[in-house]
Design a protein around this motif. Structure first.
Motif, mmCIF file in Angstrom:
data_model
loop_
_atom_site.group_PDB
_atom_site.id
_atom_site.type_symbol
_atom_site.label_atom_id
_atom_site.label_comp_id
_atom_site.label_asym_id
_atom_site.label_seq_id
_atom_site.Cartn_x
_atom_site.Cartn_y
_atom_site.Cartn_z
ATOM 1 N N ALA A 113 7.227 0.505 5.087
ATOM 2 C CA ALA A 113 6.625 0.211 6.398
ATOM 3 C C ALA A 113 7.363 0.578 7.502
ATOM 4 O O ALA A 113 7.031 1.193 8.633
ATOM 5 C CB ALA A 113 6.389 -1.345 6.501
ATOM 6 N N ALA A 114 8.774 0.439 7.328
ATOM 7 C CA ALA A 114 9.859 0.715 8.267
ATOM 8 C C ALA A 114 9.967 2.450 8.445
ATOM 9 O O ALA A 114 10.064 2.958 9.555
ATOM 10 C CB ALA A 114 11.405 0.521 8.048
ATOM 11 N N ALA A 115 9.328 2.972 7.588
ATOM 12 C CA ALA A 115 9.473 4.540 7.443
ATOM 13 C C ALA A 115 8.217 5.148 8.077
ATOM 14 O O ALA A 115 8.128 6.273 7.960
ATOM 15 C CB ALA A 115 9.651 5.154 6.295
ATOM 16 N N GLY A 116 7.132 4.303 8.394
ATOM 17 C CA GLY A 116 6.079 4.752 8.948
ATOM 18 C C GLY A 116 4.828 4.695 7.895
ATOM 19 O O GLY A 116 3.719 5.027 8.366
ATOM 20 N N VAL A 117 4.834 4.025 6.802
ATOM 21 C CA VAL A 117 3.574 3.967 5.902
ATOM 22 C C VAL A 117 3.016 2.967 6.346
ATOM 23 O O VAL A 117 3.377 1.473 6.644
ATOM 24 C CB VAL A 117 4.296 3.830 4.465
ATOM 25 C CG1 VAL A 117 3.051 3.535 3.486
ATOM 26 C CG2 VAL A 117 5.023 4.933 3.769
ATOM 27 N N GLU A 118 1.556 3.002 6.630
ATOM 28 C CA GLU A 118 0.828 2.035 6.980
ATOM 29 C C GLU A 118 0.504 0.902 5.810
ATOM 30 O O GLU A 118 0.103 1.539 4.586
ATOM 31 C CB GLU A 118 -0.641 2.733 7.331
ATOM 32 C CG GLU A 118 -1.690 1.598 7.930
ATOM 33 C CD GLU A 118 -3.099 2.340 8.117
ATOM 34 O OE1 GLU A 118 -3.799 1.556 8.643
ATOM 35 O OE2 GLU A 118 -2.958 3.415 8.299
ATOM 36 N N VAL A 119 0.651 -0.322 6.065
ATOM 37 C CA VAL A 119 0.352 -1.044 5.095
ATOM 38 C C VAL A 119 -0.430 -2.187 5.476
ATOM 39 O O VAL A 119 -0.607 -2.913 6.505
ATOM 40 C CB VAL A 119 1.766 -1.968 4.657
ATOM 41 C CG1 VAL A 119 1.551 -3.082 3.392
ATOM 42 C CG2 VAL A 119 2.761 -1.058 3.981
ATOM 43 N N PHE A 120 -1.626 -2.330 4.691
ATOM 44 C CA PHE A 120 -2.708 -3.262 5.262
ATOM 45 C C PHE A 120 -3.619 -3.690 4.001
ATOM 46 O O PHE A 120 -3.282 -3.274 2.803
ATOM 47 C CB PHE A 120 -3.847 -2.342 6.102
ATOM 48 C CG PHE A 120 -4.583 -1.490 5.538
ATOM 49 C CD1 PHE A 120 -5.795 -1.822 5.033
ATOM 50 C CD2 PHE A 120 -4.073 -0.122 5.164
ATOM 51 C CE1 PHE A 120 -6.568 -0.821 4.250
ATOM 52 C CE2 PHE A 120 -4.918 0.998 4.638
ATOM 53 C CZ PHE A 120 -6.152 0.549 4.177
ATOM 54 N N ALA A 121 -4.193 -4.896 4.080
ATOM 55 C CA ALA A 121 -5.138 -5.608 3.147
ATOM 56 C C ALA A 121 -6.210 -5.792 3.410
ATOM 57 O O ALA A 121 -6.728 -5.964 4.778
ATOM 58 C CB ALA A 121 -4.226 -6.911 2.886
ATOM 59 N N LEU A 122 -7.255 -5.620 2.576
ATOM 60 C CA LEU A 122 -8.608 -5.942 2.656
ATOM 61 C C LEU A 122 -9.185 -7.399 1.924
ATOM 62 O O LEU A 122 -8.774 -7.282 0.647
ATOM 63 C CB LEU A 122 -9.460 -4.883 2.400
ATOM 64 C CG LEU A 122 -9.390 -3.592 3.211
ATOM 65 C CD1 LEU A 122 -10.376 -2.352 2.656
ATOM 66 C CD2 LEU A 122 -9.903 -3.979 4.604
ATOM 67 N N GLY A 123 -9.604 -8.105 2.414
ATOM 68 C CA GLY A 123 -10.446 -9.188 1.720
ATOM 69 C C GLY A 123 -11.548 -8.961 1.143
ATOM 70 O O GLY A 123 -12.211 -7.865 1.534
ATOM 71 N N CYS A 124 -12.168 -9.773 0.139
ATOM 72 C CA CYS A 124 -13.186 -9.465 -0.322
ATOM 73 C C CYS A 124 -14.253 -10.414 -0.657
ATOM 74 O O CYS A 124 -13.709 -11.611 -0.734
ATOM 75 C CB CYS A 124 -13.057 -8.718 -1.963
ATOM 76 S SG CYS A 124 -12.336 -7.004 -1.765
ATOM 77 N N GLU A 144 -14.487 -6.987 2.795
ATOM 78 C CA GLU A 144 -15.082 -7.561 4.098
ATOM 79 C C GLU A 144 -13.994 -7.259 5.200
ATOM 80 O O GLU A 144 -13.678 -6.297 5.779
ATOM 81 C CB GLU A 144 -15.394 -8.945 3.711
ATOM 82 C CG GLU A 144 -16.528 -8.975 2.897
ATOM 83 C CD GLU A 144 -17.024 -10.575 3.134
ATOM 84 O OE1 GLU A 144 -18.368 -10.800 3.242
ATOM 85 O OE2 GLU A 144 -16.143 -11.492 3.057
ATOM 86 N N GLU A 145 -13.224 -8.319 5.572
ATOM 87 C CA GLU A 145 -12.535 -8.435 6.655
ATOM 88 C C GLU A 145 -10.958 -8.024 6.082
ATOM 89 O O GLU A 145 -10.538 -8.272 5.034
ATOM 90 C CB GLU A 145 -12.334 -9.811 7.246
ATOM 91 C CG GLU A 145 -11.392 -11.012 6.420
ATOM 92 C CD GLU A 145 -12.043 -11.559 5.390
ATOM 93 O OE1 GLU A 145 -11.457 -11.987 4.480
ATOM 94 O OE2 GLU A 145 -13.319 -11.024 4.954
ATOM 95 N N PHE A 146 -10.121 -7.636 7.291
ATOM 96 C CA PHE A 146 -8.586 -7.517 7.100
ATOM 97 C C PHE A 146 -8.055 -8.776 6.733
ATOM 98 O O PHE A 146 -8.377 -9.698 7.580
ATOM 99 C CB PHE A 146 -8.118 -6.652 8.335
ATOM 100 C CG PHE A 146 -8.161 -5.224 8.402
ATOM 101 C CD1 PHE A 146 -7.946 -4.333 7.481
ATOM 102 C CD2 PHE A 146 -9.346 -4.782 9.269
ATOM 103 C CE1 PHE A 146 -8.089 -2.899 7.675
ATOM 104 C CE2 PHE A 146 -9.859 -3.558 9.338
ATOM 105 C CZ PHE A 146 -9.162 -2.496 8.587
ATOM 106 N N VAL A 147 -6.895 -8.900 5.842
ATOM 107 C CA VAL A 147 -6.292 -9.985 5.808
ATOM 108 C C VAL A 147 -4.889 -9.603 6.056
ATOM 109 O O VAL A 147 -4.389 -8.434 5.842
ATOM 110 C CB VAL A 147 -6.147 -10.257 4.113
ATOM 111 C CG1 VAL A 147 -5.311 -11.381 3.916
ATOM 112 C CG2 VAL A 147 -7.696 -10.657 3.765
ATOM 113 N N PRO A 148 -4.107 -10.331 6.817
ATOM 114 C CA PRO A 148 -2.677 -10.130 7.477
ATOM 115 C C PRO A 148 -1.889 -9.879 6.420
ATOM 116 O O PRO A 148 -1.883 -10.439 5.182
ATOM 117 C CB PRO A 148 -2.296 -11.434 8.286
ATOM 118 C CG PRO A 148 -3.808 -12.200 8.408
ATOM 119 C CD PRO A 148 -4.486 -11.773 7.342
#
Length: 230
Positions: free
Chosen positions: A202-213, A223-227
């Motif tokens: 994440a610090a190197a610029g890799v996008e980290v995200f999560a999707l709920g289902c 469905e929605e993004f999850v923090p």
């Protein structure tokens, strides 16, 4: 992700990581488990599981175990535990235009460096790699990854960092295979090295995200993004 010929049974035992014994319509059925992870907190004798029947007569097992009901303080929680499902869910979500606008290419299973990433993508202005991780471990509404040490996961993160440094976009997508997750976080207790690698990425610029289902016995739908909390 949609499954056909879905039916419910009762989990009895797991002789090895590939098969489970399930009580189904008064008989004991040997089923293929579509997740080679430990899943010890999920596959508990007596729990309700969901199976999908294969139409392939050459198979040794007629059924795949794809989902389980986990007992929580808030009642049963349905968890999809098919390890192949997250990639299908991400691909469908991305092809709907929800990942990158103007997506011109989305190619599964692409080699870069010493890794084979789940997806390579292009738009008219950018290109990059995505690694997808399914999350089945739930603790008091929190989604944690991994549920067991994963040196392969650490390697993928290191390769994503290298790709980012080489000028590609890079992303790690967690697909939460149950509904209602409060947030996703690395499971530092089980594998601190993965958490450390994720924070470096994440610090190197890799996008980290999560999707709920949204989860039903025979479907898994983004469905929605999850923090994500690092």
């Amino acid at each position: 992700m949609h499954y056909s010929n879905c039916t419910a049974g009762t989990f009895l035992s797991r002789p090895n990581r590939f098969v489970a014994q399930v009580a189904l319509d008064g008989r004991t059925e040997t089923c293929h488990v579509k997740n080679t992870g430990r899943c010890r907190e999920l596959l508990i004798p007596g729990c309700r599981v969901y199976l999908t029947r294969s139409d392939n007569p050459a198979r040794k097992t007629k059924y795949d175990l794809i989902a389980v009901e986990k007992e929580t303080v808030h009642g049963p929680l349905l968890i999809n535990m098919d390890a192949q499902a997250p990639n299908h869910v991400f691909e469908a979500w991305a092809r709907e235009g929800r990942f990158r606008p103007g997506l011109t290419l989305l190619r599964p299973e692409t080699v870069y460096g010493a890794s084979r990433f789940d997806f390579y993508w292009e738009t008219d202005t950018d290109r990059g790699f995505v690694e997808v991780k399914g999350v089945t471990l739930e603790e008091d509404g929190v989604a944690r990854f991994p549920d067991a040490p994963t040196l392969r996961g650490v390697k993928h993160l290191e390769e994503l960092i290298a790709a980012r440094q080489a000028g590609y976009q890079a992303a790690l997508c967690f697909i939460v295979q149950f509904s209602g997750a409060k947030y996703v976080t690395p499971n530092d207790t089980t594998h601190p090295q993965f958490g450390q690698a994720l924070r470096r990425a994440a610090a190197a610029g890799v996008e980290v995200f999560a999707l709920g289902c949204a989860v039903t016995p025979d479907t898994l739908t983004a469905e929605e993004f999850v923090p994500v909390r690092l």
